[in-house]
Design an enzyme around this catalytic site. Structure first.
Site: not given
Lengths: 103, 499
Positions: B82, B157, B181
């Site tokens: 990420k 997310s 997330s």
């Protein structure tokens, strides 16, 4: 919807958070924040008499110390590599004393 | 040769050990898959080809010396991170204009451990800006698309992390989870996603959102692969004083899975199943999964979480307050976007932060600014911390009666782009995941097939007592045995399958 905040309130908070907002953003932000704050109402409705707060999810943590000895760290060049502006090995900012006087 | 991009960790390791293919070929296959597929998915923000090939050569050198086991649990496994995780020499943008040109001068511990364990680092993955969102639509660099239906969001997310695994562009990815997330996008994309107990994985080098809530964890297509990743990234790090020194054998938990579930007590929460907004197809799946666990020999018990309702409002007090504080560091002086058209420093701050942050980031910062202001603090922030005590206590009491809890991960399956435009409505995507961050427990999503109404992937969430993360892996392994291992999304699994 309850009016928790006026546009003036939001303008003040934006100044405190150092975020510039134009008039259109300010109006929309005021609507959004009032709507979000409405959803936080349950927090104000609990009987919390005598309930201790939990600031951290792991209760058993205590301060972690180490010997005060030098550890490897960034060189000056590495620390400055992402600086938008630099001068003489330092971060460069506009003058913070007197009347502007940018550089 | 079978399609490397559909393989799991163990198959890759066996293939390398037996000389069926080299780590270079694995890296090449992954880079080719990204080149071919990411045009439609947009999971990647940066591709680190040279780092990938370099890592592959290290793995091949180890394989030549028959030292793959010494290398580590992710030897030759294509991994990606990420974009809120620092990796030296890569951009770490948090999907924000604020950090568009920032180049990491150091590497996050979780990234370092994945690479040290033999992982082949492919690149950096799209996300909601600063992890503020549940759809990856707030990325400043365009949304990621759900590999199961490109018209739909991948969740967020960590949407890029979930989509990369679902589209077969990586075997394991890392994400972070502050309020769901990892678990919500895993559910939307039909993959496994694990948020370990707070403290299991070091947060050092991961850009902070809510420091008392953030936790890093893996995405994978199987529970076993997730366990291999956890084996690599968990553990104490002197650079994160909240990281814990525990020795948990995740792999044994998974291998014992189906047998060890016999006699385990799995909790079902009435408050969750009756929650407003829970779709029928997700409720059906929870009931079905409950039945399968019962068939496998688990004891199903009903437990109460009386303050479940309060979690979402507590989270949207605590999260923005911590974010407000953490995002103060973006000062346009040391790094990040700077607008130099101002004669005074405060003008530079205001213009730079106005230009650098997107709308949702501004909302959260201003909300935090309001909630922490004098007078308001006592109305929301302090009570939210007291409510946190009540929620935590609920979980402690529930876990006196059970070893793990089965719950929804998300109220519904993946929605379409633009379908949820009201921020307060979007926040409800997280109703089943935020309580776990507030209490600090471990939670993970495991796919349980497709919903009866939408035909899209549904995941269920398994919640564990603090630091008993092995419990949830056991339950997940049992469910996986009942439902089958997650596969690459159909659109991306076809061409090479069966070659």
């Amino acid at each position: 919807m309850t009016q928790h905040l006026t546009e003036d309130d939001v303008r003040g908070m934006a100044a405190y958070a150092r975020i510039g907002l134009d008039d259109q953003e300010l109006a929309q932000m005021t609507v959004d924040l009032n709507s979000i704050i409405d959803t936080l109402k349950p927090i104000t409705e609990f009987d919390l008499e005598g309930v201790e707060p939990t600031f951290h999810p792991i209760g058993s943590l205590s301060n972690v110390m180490r010997e005060d000895v030098e550890q490897p760290s960034f060189t000056q060049d590495e620390a400055l590599a992402n600086a938008p502006r630099q001068q003489d090995g330092s971060f460069l900012i506009p003058s913070i004393l007197g009347e502007g006087g940018d550089r | 040769m079978p399609d490397i991009m559909q393989m799991g960790v163990r198959q890759i390791r066996e293939g390398l050990a037996e000389g069926e293919f080299s780590a270079r070929e694995v890296a090449r296959a992954a880079l080719d898959a990204i080149a071919e597929r990411d045009g439609s998915v947009h999971a990647f923000l940066e591709i680190t080809e040279s780092q990938a090939l370099e890592a592959a050569d290290r793995v091949d050198a180890a394989a030549a010396q028959r030292a793959l086991d010494e290398l580590g649990p992710l030897a030759g496994v294509p991994v990606a991170f990420k974009d809120n995780m620092n990796q030296e020499g890569t951009h770490t943008t948090c999907s924000s204009r604020m950090l568009e040109s920032y180049v990491s001068p150091y590497t996050a511990t979780c990234v370092q451990r994945a690479i040290d364990a033999g992982g082949i680092p492919l690149g950096k993955l799209n996300m909601d800006e600063f992890a503020f969102g549940s759809s990856t639509e707030t990325s400043a660099f365009g949304p990621t698309r759900n590999p199961w239906d490109l018209e739909r969001v991948p969740g967020g997310s960590s949407g890029g992390s979930a989509a990369a695994v679902a589209a077969g562009m990586a075997c394991v990815t890392l994400g972070s989870d502050t309020g769901g997330s990892i678990r919500q996008p895993a559910s939307f994309c039909g993959v496994v996603g694990v948020k370990p107990t707070y403290g299991m994985v070091s947060r050092y080098g991961v850009v902070a959102f809510g420091s008392s809530l953030d936790q890093v964890g893996p995405f994978a297509r199987s529970v076993e692969d997730a366990a291999w990743a956890l084996q690599a990234i968990c553990g104490h790090d002197p650079r994160d004083c909240t990281s814990q020194d525990l020795d948990i054998d995740f792999l044994s938990a998974v291998r014992e899975g189906a047998q060890s579930i016999r006699g385990m007590r799995v909790g079902i929460v009435k408050e969750f199943l009756e929650a407003k907004g829970l779709s029928d197809e997700v409720r059906e799946k929870i009931q079905e999964a409950t039945g399968k666990l019962c068939d496998a020999g688990a004891e199903i018990v009903e437990v109460q979480l009386p303050h479940a309702d309060a979690a979402i409002s507590a989270y949207y007090v605590l999260g923005p307050c911590e974010a407000f504080s953490n995002l103060a560091r973006f000062d346009s002086v040391r790094y990040g976007l700077a607008d130099h058209g101002h004669k005074d420093l405060s003008g530079q701050y205001e213009a730079s932060r106005a230009a650098g942050f997107g709308a949702e980031a501004k909302r959260r910062i201003l909300l935090g600014s309001y909630l922490l202001s004098a007078g308001v603090y006592d109305t929301y922030y302090y009570p939210a911390q007291q409510v946190r005590t009540l929620i935590t206590r609920d979980y402690v009491q529930a876990f006196e009666k059970c070893d793990a809890i089965l719950a929804p991960a998300s109220p519904r399956t993946a929605f379409k782009f633009g379908e949820i435009s009201d921020p307060a409505q979007m926040y409800l995507s997280d109703i089943f995941t935020v309580p776990i961050n507030i209490a600090g427990n471990g939670g993970m999503t495991v796919p349980v097939g497709l919903g009866s109404q939408t035909g899209l992937p549904v995941g269920v969430q398994i919640i564990a007592p603090q630091f008993k993360d092995a419990n949830m892996l056991r339950v997940a392994a049992a469910l996986e045995q009942a439902y089958g291992t997650a596969s690459v999304a159909p659109e991306f699994a076809g061409e090479k399958a069966g070659e």
